[in-house]
Scaffold this motif. Sequence first.
Motif, mmCIF file in Angstrom:
data_model
loop_
_atom_site.group_PDB
_atom_site.id
_atom_site.type_symbol
_atom_site.label_atom_id
_atom_site.label_comp_id
_atom_site.label_asym_id
_atom_site.label_seq_id
_atom_site.Cartn_x
_atom_site.Cartn_y
_atom_site.Cartn_z
ATOM 1 N N ILE A 1 3.571 2.047 2.668
ATOM 2 C CA ILE A 1 3.572 1.814 1.159
ATOM 3 C C ILE A 1 3.718 3.651 0.802
ATOM 4 O O ILE A 1 4.095 3.657 -0.440
ATOM 5 C CB ILE A 1 2.408 1.344 0.815
ATOM 6 C CG1 ILE A 1 2.367 0.997 -0.636
ATOM 7 C CG2 ILE A 1 1.023 2.094 1.321
ATOM 8 C CD1 ILE A 1 3.305 -0.002 -0.872
ATOM 9 N N GLN A 2 3.325 4.422 1.763
ATOM 10 C CA GLN A 2 3.672 5.743 1.268
ATOM 11 C C GLN A 2 5.107 6.460 1.586
ATOM 12 O O GLN A 2 4.895 7.403 1.266
ATOM 13 C CB GLN A 2 2.427 6.676 2.120
ATOM 14 C CG GLN A 2 1.148 6.270 1.847
ATOM 15 C CD GLN A 2 0.087 7.218 2.389
ATOM 16 O OE1 GLN A 2 0.069 8.393 2.406
ATOM 17 N NE2 GLN A 2 -0.552 6.526 3.353
ATOM 18 N N LEU B 1 10.267 4.166 -2.688
ATOM 19 C CA LEU B 1 10.170 2.725 -2.642
ATOM 20 C C LEU B 1 10.539 2.038 -3.860
ATOM 21 O O LEU B 1 10.141 2.579 -5.046
ATOM 22 C CB LEU B 1 8.732 2.300 -2.428
ATOM 23 C CG LEU B 1 8.194 2.378 -0.927
ATOM 24 C CD1 LEU B 1 6.608 2.148 -0.806
ATOM 25 C CD2 LEU B 1 9.088 1.720 0.190
ATOM 26 N N GLU C 1 9.831 -3.668 -3.671
ATOM 27 C CA GLU C 1 9.169 -3.512 -2.479
ATOM 28 C C GLU C 1 7.793 -3.311 -2.569
ATOM 29 O O GLU C 1 6.811 -4.161 -1.821
ATOM 30 C CB GLU C 1 9.690 -2.324 -1.668
ATOM 31 C CG GLU C 1 11.280 -2.119 -1.215
ATOM 32 C CD GLU C 1 11.764 -0.989 -0.679
ATOM 33 O OE1 GLU C 1 11.842 -0.941 0.459
ATOM 34 O OE2 GLU C 1 11.849 -0.125 -1.339
ATOM 35 N N LYS C 2 7.263 -2.578 -3.367
ATOM 36 C CA LYS C 2 5.957 -2.317 -3.866
ATOM 37 C C LYS C 2 5.128 -3.778 -4.320
ATOM 38 O O LYS C 2 4.006 -4.006 -4.175
ATOM 39 C CB LYS C 2 5.613 -1.394 -4.683
ATOM 40 C CG LYS C 2 5.994 0.100 -4.309
ATOM 41 C CD LYS C 2 5.668 1.373 -5.048
ATOM 42 C CE LYS C 2 3.987 1.558 -4.988
ATOM 43 N NZ LYS C 2 3.681 2.818 -5.769
ATOM 44 N N TYR D 1 2.420 -5.196 -2.183
ATOM 45 C CA TYR D 1 1.004 -5.281 -2.858
ATOM 46 C C TYR D 1 0.408 -6.680 -2.982
ATOM 47 O O TYR D 1 -0.718 -7.042 -2.600
ATOM 48 C CB TYR D 1 0.857 -4.681 -4.229
ATOM 49 C CG TYR D 1 0.905 -2.988 -3.943
ATOM 50 C CD1 TYR D 1 0.549 -2.488 -3.151
ATOM 51 C CD2 TYR D 1 1.324 -2.291 -5.134
ATOM 52 C CE1 TYR D 1 0.284 -0.994 -2.985
ATOM 53 C CE2 TYR D 1 1.043 -0.973 -5.265
ATOM 54 C CZ TYR D 1 0.581 -0.246 -4.228
ATOM 55 O OH TYR D 1 0.272 1.241 -4.266
ATOM 56 N N GLY E 1 -4.418 -0.317 -3.716
ATOM 57 C CA GLY E 1 -3.637 0.863 -3.922
ATOM 58 C C GLY E 1 -4.179 1.995 -3.434
ATOM 59 O O GLY E 1 -3.545 3.158 -3.662
ATOM 60 N N ALA F 1 -1.417 4.443 -1.329
ATOM 61 C CA ALA F 1 -0.509 5.081 -2.122
ATOM 62 C C ALA F 1 -0.985 5.877 -3.285
ATOM 63 O O ALA F 1 -0.247 6.376 -3.839
ATOM 64 C CB ALA F 1 0.491 4.040 -2.379
ATOM 65 N N ASP G 1 -2.365 4.439 -5.783
ATOM 66 C CA ASP G 1 -2.291 3.838 -7.133
ATOM 67 C C ASP G 1 -3.717 3.101 -7.674
ATOM 68 O O ASP G 1 -4.319 2.770 -6.852
ATOM 69 C CB ASP G 1 -1.171 2.655 -7.110
ATOM 70 C CG ASP G 1 0.212 3.231 -6.854
ATOM 71 O OD1 ASP G 1 0.541 4.181 -7.585
ATOM 72 O OD2 ASP G 1 1.040 2.463 -6.280
ATOM 73 N N TYR H 1 2.175 -4.122 -10.545
ATOM 74 C CA TYR H 1 3.254 -4.558 -9.442
ATOM 75 C C TYR H 1 3.259 -5.941 -9.055
ATOM 76 O O TYR H 1 4.080 -6.645 -8.668
ATOM 77 C CB TYR H 1 3.135 -3.528 -8.342
ATOM 78 C CG TYR H 1 3.627 -2.338 -8.376
ATOM 79 C CD1 TYR H 1 5.054 -2.068 -8.257
ATOM 80 C CD2 TYR H 1 3.033 -1.165 -8.693
ATOM 81 C CE1 TYR H 1 5.669 -0.777 -8.732
ATOM 82 C CE2 TYR H 1 3.687 0.310 -8.791
ATOM 83 C CZ TYR H 1 4.892 0.278 -8.992
ATOM 84 O OH TYR H 1 5.593 1.421 -9.173
#
Length: 299
Positions: free
Chosen positions: A119-120, A124, A128-129, A133, A156, A159, A161, A169
Motif C-alpha cells: 500500500i505504500q 498507486l 488499486e487502493k 482497502y 489507513g 499509507a 490515510d 476509497y
Amino acid sequence: MKNKSAEKIKLTSYDDLFGTKDNSVEGIYTTVALSQLHPFKNHPFKVLDDEKMQETVESVIQHGVIQPGIVRPCADGYEVVAGHRRWRACELAGKPDMPVIIRDLDDDAATVLMVDTNIQRENLLPSEKARAYKMKYEALKHQGSKGDKHTADVVGEKAGDSGRTVQRYIRLASLINGLLDLVDTGKIAMIAGERLSYLKLEEQEMVMEAAENIGVYPSPAQAGQLKVMSEEGMLSEGSIYALLVKKEGGGQTVTISSKKIRDYFPPAYTKEQIEEVIYSLLDQWKQGKEGELNAGDTV
C-alpha cells in the motif's frame, strides 16, 4: 520443489526486512521454483511490465533477489502473499526460482499482510487502493475489529490515510470496472466516483454508456444529482443524457492556477488527492452557508 538449505528461522527484526513492526515471526527461508508459485486470490495491485519493472529485472540479473517474497502453502504449490513484482522480475530475468519465506497464514492474516506490504508503493491507482482497502477492511472486521470508524483508521495507518479517506476509497470499490477505470484515468474525479458508487449497477452501466457516447463525464455536482435521482427512483437513460449535456451554471467561470493550488499541498499529493480535499472543503463551506440561511429563517 527446490529446497536449498531450508531452515526454520525466527525473525527477531522483521521490520528490517519488510518495514513492519511485527516481530517474533516464524517462517521457513528457502527457494521455490517459479512454476510452483501462484498469485494471491483477487490481488488488487497491478504488476506492469513498465520502466520500473525493467529496472527491477536488471537488479535481479545483477544482484539476485535481495528481499525474499512471502508465500503460504496452497493445494498445488505456494500462494504469493508479498512479492508479485519480484516474482515477475524473476520470470523476465530467466530465473528458475525465487527466495521466499514460507509462512502458515489464514486468509485474513494473509490479506492484511498482502495489503500492508504494497500500500505504500508510489503512484498507486485509485482502483488499486479501493480494492486493497476493501479487502483489508473486511479481513480486520472478520478478525473482530470493533467499530467501523476504528477499523477504517487502522486500515489507513500504513499509507497515512485517515479513516474518512479509507471509507471514500472503499466506496469506489462499489463502482463497476468501467467507471473505476475512468476514475483511474482522471476523467471522473474521485469525489464524483464516490457519489456514483451509490447508484445501482444497472444505473452505473447507463451512466458509463452515456458518458462514453457523448464524451462528457459526470462532474462532482452532476454525480450528486444522479445519486439523488437514483434515490428518488427517477433515474433513466433519458435523464442521464439530459443532465450530462446540460451546461452547469451558465454564469461566469472561475479559473484557478494549478501552480497556486499546488502551493497549499505537500509535493507527494496526487491530483486525485488534491481534488478530494478541495471538493470536501467546498462541501463543508456550502453546508455552512446553508446552515446560516436556515438559521436566519428561524423565528
